[in-house]
Design a protein around this motif. Structure first.
Motif, PDB file in Angstrom:
ATOM      1  N   PRO A  10      20.990  21.865  40.142  1.00  0.00           N
ATOM      2  CA  PRO A  10      20.465  23.226  40.309  1.00  0.00           C
ATOM      3  C   PRO A  10      19.776  23.712  39.048  1.00  0.00           C
ATOM      4  O   PRO A  10      20.187  23.391  37.927  1.00  0.00           O
ATOM      5  N   ILE A  11      18.746  24.488  39.250  1.00  0.00           N
ATOM      6  CA  ILE A  11      17.960  24.970  38.113  1.00  0.00           C
ATOM      7  C   ILE A  11      18.741  25.963  37.267  1.00  0.00           C
ATOM      8  O   ILE A  11      18.354  26.257  36.134  1.00  0.00           O
ATOM      9  N   GLU A  12      19.871  26.462  37.787  1.00  0.00           N
ATOM     10  CA  GLU A  12      20.672  27.388  36.999  1.00  0.00           C
ATOM     11  C   GLU A  12      21.236  26.728  35.743  1.00  0.00           C
ATOM     12  O   GLU A  12      21.652  27.424  34.812  1.00  0.00           O
ATOM     13  N   ARG A  67      16.856  43.768  30.469  1.00  0.00           N
ATOM     14  CA  ARG A  67      17.862  43.011  31.223  1.00  0.00           C
ATOM     15  C   ARG A  67      17.162  41.951  32.059  1.00  0.00           C
ATOM     16  O   ARG A  67      15.961  42.041  32.331  1.00  0.00           O
ATOM     17  N   ILE A  68      17.922  40.951  32.468  1.00  0.00           N
ATOM     18  CA  ILE A  68      17.345  39.833  33.213  1.00  0.00           C
ATOM     19  C   ILE A  68      18.094  39.662  34.523  1.00  0.00           C
ATOM     20  O   ILE A  68      19.318  39.828  34.585  1.00  0.00           O
ATOM     21  N   GLU A  69      17.360  39.396  35.595  1.00  0.00           N
ATOM     22  CA  GLU A  69      17.933  39.092  36.899  1.00  0.00           C
ATOM     23  C   GLU A  69      17.439  37.722  37.336  1.00  0.00           C
ATOM     24  O   GLU A  69      16.268  37.381  37.128  1.00  0.00           O
ATOM     25  N   MET A  70      18.342  36.938  37.938  1.00  0.00           N
ATOM     26  CA  MET A  70      17.992  35.579  38.340  1.00  0.00           C
ATOM     27  C   MET A  70      18.415  35.355  39.786  1.00  0.00           C
ATOM     28  O   MET A  70      19.561  35.624  40.150  1.00  0.00           O
ATOM     29  N   THR A  71      17.491  34.877  40.610  1.00  0.00           N
ATOM     30  CA  THR A  71      17.776  34.553  42.003  1.00  0.00           C
ATOM     31  C   THR A  71      17.283  33.141  42.300  1.00  0.00           C
ATOM     32  O   THR A  71      16.296  32.685  41.725  1.00  0.00           O
ATOM     33  N   GLY A  72      17.992  32.474  43.192  1.00  0.00           N
ATOM     34  CA  GLY A  72      17.609  31.112  43.555  1.00  0.00           C
ATOM     35  C   GLY A  72      18.058  30.062  42.566  1.00  0.00           C
ATOM     36  O   GLY A  72      17.472  28.984  42.488  1.00  0.00           O
ATOM     37  N   GLY A  73      19.122  30.367  41.811  1.00  0.00           N
ATOM     38  CA  GLY A  73      19.601  29.413  40.813  1.00  0.00           C
ATOM     39  C   GLY A  73      20.133  28.126  41.405  1.00  0.00           C
ATOM     40  O   GLY A  73      20.248  27.118  40.701  1.00  0.00           O
ATOM     41  N   ASP A  74      20.456  28.123  42.714  1.00  0.00           N
ATOM     42  CA  ASP A  74      20.953  26.912  43.345  1.00  0.00           C
ATOM     43  C   ASP A  74      19.834  25.986  43.809  1.00  0.00           C
ATOM     44  O   ASP A  74      20.093  24.928  44.374  1.00  0.00           O
ATOM     45  N   THR A  75      18.576  26.374  43.580  1.00  0.00           N
ATOM     46  CA  THR A  75      17.445  25.505  43.910  1.00  0.00           C
ATOM     47  C   THR A  75      17.499  24.266  43.037  1.00  0.00           C
ATOM     48  O   THR A  75      17.613  24.363  41.817  1.00  0.00           O
ATOM     49  N   GLU A  76      17.410  23.094  43.659  1.00  0.00           N
ATOM     50  CA  GLU A  76      17.649  21.848  42.936  1.00  0.00           C
ATOM     51  C   GLU A  76      16.351  21.137  42.561  1.00  0.00           C
ATOM     52  O   GLU A  76      15.362  21.176  43.287  1.00  0.00           O
ATOM     53  N   THR A 122      12.579  39.114  35.714  1.00  0.00           N
ATOM     54  CA  THR A 122      13.167  38.475  36.896  1.00  0.00           C
ATOM     55  C   THR A 122      12.773  37.011  36.946  1.00  0.00           C
ATOM     56  O   THR A 122      11.586  36.682  36.817  1.00  0.00           O
ATOM     57  N   LEU A 123      13.764  36.155  37.127  1.00  0.00           N
ATOM     58  CA  LEU A 123      13.533  34.731  37.354  1.00  0.00           C
ATOM     59  C   LEU A 123      13.853  34.433  38.808  1.00  0.00           C
ATOM     60  O   LEU A 123      14.928  34.795  39.300  1.00  0.00           O
ATOM     61  N   ARG A 124      12.938  33.760  39.481  1.00  0.00           N
ATOM     62  CA  ARG A 124      13.124  33.447  40.902  1.00  0.00           C
ATOM     63  C   ARG A 124      12.666  32.025  41.170  1.00  0.00           C
ATOM     64  O   ARG A 124      11.608  31.609  40.685  1.00  0.00           O
ATOM     65  N   ALA A 125      13.466  31.273  41.906  1.00  0.00           N
ATOM     66  CA  ALA A 125      13.119  29.903  42.273  1.00  0.00           C
ATOM     67  C   ALA A 125      13.294  29.723  43.770  1.00  0.00           C
ATOM     68  O   ALA A 125      14.233  30.243  44.363  1.00  0.00           O
ATOM     69  N   TYR A 126      12.377  28.973  44.385  1.00  0.00           N
ATOM     70  CA  TYR A 126      12.473  28.711  45.819  1.00  0.00           C
ATOM     71  C   TYR A 126      11.627  27.485  46.157  1.00  0.00           C
ATOM     72  O   TYR A 126      10.769  27.051  45.376  1.00  0.00           O
ATOM     73  N   ASP A 133      15.024  17.347  40.316  1.00  0.00           N
ATOM     74  CA  ASP A 133      15.412  16.099  39.675  1.00  0.00           C
ATOM     75  C   ASP A 133      15.747  16.379  38.213  1.00  0.00           C
ATOM     76  O   ASP A 133      15.073  17.162  37.548  1.00  0.00           O
ATOM     77  N   ARG A 134      16.799  15.721  37.720  1.00  0.00           N
ATOM     78  CA  ARG A 134      17.278  16.018  36.359  1.00  0.00           C
ATOM     79  C   ARG A 134      16.206  15.769  35.301  1.00  0.00           C
ATOM     80  O   ARG A 134      16.143  16.484  34.300  1.00  0.00           O
ATOM     81  N   SER A 135      15.337  14.774  35.515  1.00  0.00           N
ATOM     82  CA  SER A 135      14.281  14.521  34.540  1.00  0.00           C
ATOM     83  C   SER A 135      13.277  15.663  34.501  1.00  0.00           C
ATOM     84  O   SER A 135      12.748  16.009  33.439  1.00  0.00           O
ATOM     85  N   LEU A 136      13.029  16.287  35.656  1.00  0.00           N
ATOM     86  CA  LEU A 136      12.118  17.428  35.699  1.00  0.00           C
ATOM     87  C   LEU A 136      12.761  18.665  35.097  1.00  0.00           C
ATOM     88  O   LEU A 136      12.078  19.491  34.480  1.00  0.00           O
ATOM     89  N   LEU A 137      14.072  18.820  35.277  1.00  0.00           N
ATOM     90  CA  LEU A 137      14.764  19.944  34.641  1.00  0.00           C
ATOM     91  C   LEU A 137      14.584  19.901  33.139  1.00  0.00           C
ATOM     92  O   LEU A 137      14.364  20.931  32.485  1.00  0.00           O
ATOM     93  N   GLU A 138      14.689  18.711  32.573  1.00  0.00           N
ATOM     94  CA  GLU A 138      14.528  18.575  31.125  1.00  0.00           C
ATOM     95  C   GLU A 138      13.100  18.902  30.709  1.00  0.00           C
ATOM     96  O   GLU A 138      12.866  19.539  29.684  1.00  0.00           O
TER      97      GLU A 138
END
Length: 764
Positions: free
Chosen positions: A270-272, A294-303, A346-350, A305-310
């Motif tokens: 997950p991107i979180e 302040r910061i708000e984050m939604t969609g943190g469970d969006t997955e 705001t951070l949002r992932a989908y 690949d670990r190499s792309l996360l890095e």
């Protein structure tokens, strides 16, 4: 169970197993500083996390144990038997509390005896613990116990010492039982059944394992090689006439796809994991700049690949810092503008079209395109004439130029002109893209589009000048066949264009772009989209739609700037993967770029009335299914369909899929039984059904304004597609015919989870 608690349990169970080993080793080497430090850190970690999660009893007992370990670590206490015993008992208590937590009742366990025992050891007042082995073997010890050998029972003297010379006290014989009394008692009761052993239940740690990342990378490489072999066998089977070979190839293809999907899931995170650091980044930077954010984050469970996360970590951090530094105003400025003093990032992932979209939005002052243009001219990056001819979106795109910065002065945060160009370069290096939207006075949104994985991806292989190239499917919109005389190609100035459904589509000839000598004129246009621009790439012919394994390029090929990777084809040949973003940026002229943006705008405006449809046969009827309701097209053997009660089901990817035959649903005349069936898979929120059709014809666009109503079971209306009257399927009715309870817990109008994988249709 909450995911954070689950991870805490897994880690804590593993730590306790290690504690058992370390404590036993510490008895043999009491002066080992390494063991003492490791044990202390482990208990300290459990204490800190339990306090954060609100497990008070767990925190309390681990805190007392930590105090005892601190004395051992600092040399204030020597390791002795009572200390070792109480520490091992502490481990058992911690494990028992974790079991309570895992069962869902919290840490509801009485820890007072354990706390008192640890404190007693610290104070030096602890009584020796009873020997557990002796207690457990009481029956064996009774062989020499007083009851069985009274003559050897020691009798204490008044002063407490034993005397084996004092006469033993007489033992009374047990009273005899009268026969009558024995008769009155009746028969002896049946023995109680032995209690059944409790079933073994595995804890959170038993249900998961930790795998080395290098092993996952090795598995991914092996799966990639398997996909290549699968492609080769598919090609061989497709060229032959042996039906048994074709069936075996289809089975291999299915197994390879499932294995590939499973291995890829093990690499997804997950991107979180990246987002977890962003609140601290925002807090520290806002404090430095004197702002309230302040910061708000939604969609943190969006997955991803670990190499792309890095790879996305640094660009994401830079964009968040940029939003706080350049976007959010000072509190006083926000009050004067009628805003709340506290700014919001705001951070949002989908997921969208096979990619992950990450948006970083601020409610700050926004970006003035005219100011961007003036800055570009002042820094010599563009001329005044160039800027005057640019649209607002083009001016905002100048933010990604190397050396560009709108900061008034250089600080340790910004102003050096190094940033957005690096962000775009890093994102495009992994096959993604980044763009910006902004409204003055309202705020700014930075949008990154990232592929799910770099290892294996679907692509269209095409031929140009005798060589094979791959176009990533995520960028492909449609294919258009040109006429024999190329009469459809026109020119605006020097830019070739193609009139597609009333709008002009700019064209690029792949042979000209790559500097090749064409053997013949291109006959197919691949309509693609890159950097929010739609254009056509002219190629000689289309080969196939297949999954390819991405291989890295040599440095010399990278420097060309036209390719993003390479792949090995089913016949053993090598194909280069086209980097469409780089090609568009280098080759499209300003006139063609304007046409591309205009075409994209026209397409967006007409999207409300135009819908892509999959045209299929249902017996003697032609039926259109909205493409948004199509998840996947498959071909199955008829003998794999089974009967459950009054319904048909299909074993599909490890699950049972309810099946509906569209010809039977619509009351159409069916044809003779076939060995194979084409099915349309419909998926929503993890649940799927299959619609069996007799033939798959085409994918076409339908203008909703030309539709007419029709009163028919399973239909919503009719339309004209390619000069043929075609009925429109009522997807909801078809789904409920296969599974009446499908929509019970779902929103039938939410298409967010519907995806498309039209490899079968593409191959036709």
């Amino acid at each position: 169970m909450d995911e954070i608690v689950h991870e805490f349990l897994v880690e804590s169970y593993e730590n306790l197993d290690q504690l058992d080993q370390d404590l036993v080793a510490l008895e043999s080497d009491p002066s080992s500083r390494a063991l003492l430090s490791s044990i202390f850190r482990t208990v300290h970690t459990i204490k800190g996390t339990s306090g954060f999660l609100g497990f008070g009893n767990l925190e309390r007992v681990s805190h007392v144990g930590e105090s005892l370990l601190s004395e051992l670590r600092d040399g204030e206490r020597a390791m002795d038997q009572p200390t070792a015993d109480v520490l091992l008992a502490l481990v058992d208590t911690l494990r028992a509390i974790l079991a309570k937590v895992e069962s869902g009742v919290g840490d509801d366990l009485d820890v007072d005896p354990m706390v008192a025992r640890i404190v007693a050891v610290q104070d030096g007042t602890a009584a020796p613990e009873p020997d557990v082995a002796t207690d457990a073997s009481t029956d064996v010890a009774h062989d020499v116990a007083p009851e069985t050998d009274p003559e050897h029972t020691p009798v204490p003297d008044p002063d407490g010492t034993a005397a084996h010379d004092v006469a033993p006290a007489p033992v009374a014989a047990p009273p005899a039982v009268e026969p009558a009394a024995a008769t009155a008692v009746g028969p002896a009761p049946a023995p109680e059944p032995a209690p059944e052993p409790e079933p073994h239940t595995r804890n959170a740690a038993d249900g998961s394992i930790r795998v080395d990342v290098d092993l996952l990378d090795t598995l991914m490489r092996q799966v990639g090689e398997l996909v290549l072999v699968r492609n080769q066998i598919d090609r061989i089977a497709g060229a032959g006439e042996d039906q048994e070979t074709k069936r075996s190839a289809q089975r291999l293809s299915l197994i390879a796809s499932e294995l590939q999907e499973g291995v890829m899931k093990t690499r997804m995170q997950p991107i979180e994991h990246v987002w977890s650091k962003m609140p601290r980044v925002v807090r520290d930077l806002a404090k430095t700049l004197g702002r309230d954010v302040r910061i708000e984050m939604t969609g943190g469970d969006t997955e991803l690949d670990r190499s792309l996360l890095e790879a996305v970590k640094d660009p994401l951090t830079h964009l968040v810092r940029n939003a706080v530094d350049h976007g959010i105003e000072a509190p006083d400025d926000r009050r004067r503008a009628g805003k709340r003093p506290q700014g919001l990032v705001t951070l949002r992932a989908y997921h969208s079209n096979g990619q992950v979209v990450v948006e970083i939005t601020d409610d700050g002052a926004g970006i003035d395109p005219e100011k961007v243009g003036r800055t570009a001219v002042a820094k010599g990056l563009r001329t005044a004439g160039d800027v005057a001819a640019m649209a607002p979106s083009e001016l905002l795109d100048l933010l990604f130029l190397p050396g560009f910065s709108t900061a008034a002065k250089v600080t340790n945060v910004s102003g050096r002109g190094v940033g957005m160009d690096v962000v775009r370069t890093n994102i495009e290096a992994i096959g993604g893209s980044v763009d910006v939207e902004s409204t003055v006075g309202t705020g700014t949104t930075w949008r990154m589009r990232i592929p799910l994985t770099l290892a294996i991806m679907p692509a269209l292989t095409v031929m140009c000048c005798g060589a094979v190239y791959a176009i990533p499917q995520v960028s492909l919109l449609e294919l258009v066949a040109l006429g024999d005389q190329h009469g459809e190609i026109e020119h605006v100035g020097t830019a070739p264009v193609f009139r597609l459904r009333g709008t002009l589509l700019p064209l690029l000839s792949l042979s000209e772009v790559l500097g090749l000598d064409p053997e013949s004129e291109g006959r197919v246009i691949a309509v693609v989209e890159a950097d929010d621009q739609r254009f056509g790439v002219i190629v000689d012919r289309v080969l196939n739609m297949e999954e390819i394994v991405v291989k890295a390029l040599a440095n010399r090929l990278k420097q060309i700037g036209m390719y993003s990777g390479a792949t090995v084809l089913g016949d053993g040949g090598v194909a280069l993967i086209l980097d469409l973003q780089a090609i568009a940026r280098k080759v499209l002229t300003s006139d063609a770029a304007d046409l591309a943006r205009a075409y994209a705008q026209d397409t967006t405006e007409s999207a409300a009335t135009v819908e892509q449809m999959l045209v299929v046969g249902a017996g003697d009827r032609r039926v259109a299914i909205p493409l948004s309701a199509v998840t996947r097209l498959e071909r199955i053997r008829s003998d794999t369909i089974e009967q459950v009660g009054s319904r048909e089901v299909l074993q599909y990817r490890g699950a049972l899929l309810p099946l509906v035959r569209l010809d039977q649903l619509l009351g159409a005349a069916g044809g003779p039984p076939a060995d194979e069936l084409d099915i349309v898979v419909y998926t929503r929120a993890g649940r799927s059904i299959a619609m069996a059709v007799t033939e798959i014809f085409d994918i076409v666009e339908d203008d909703a304004r030309r539709r007419s109503d029709i009163d028919g079971h399973g239909l919503t209306g009719s339309t004209v597609l390619k000069d043929r009257v075609t009925e429109l399927l009522d997807v909801r009715s078809a789904v409920q015919a296969a599974d009446p309870g499908f929509y019970d817990d779902l929103d039938p109008f939410d298409d967010a989870t519907a995806g498309t994988d039209l490899s079968l249709a593409g191959a036709r």
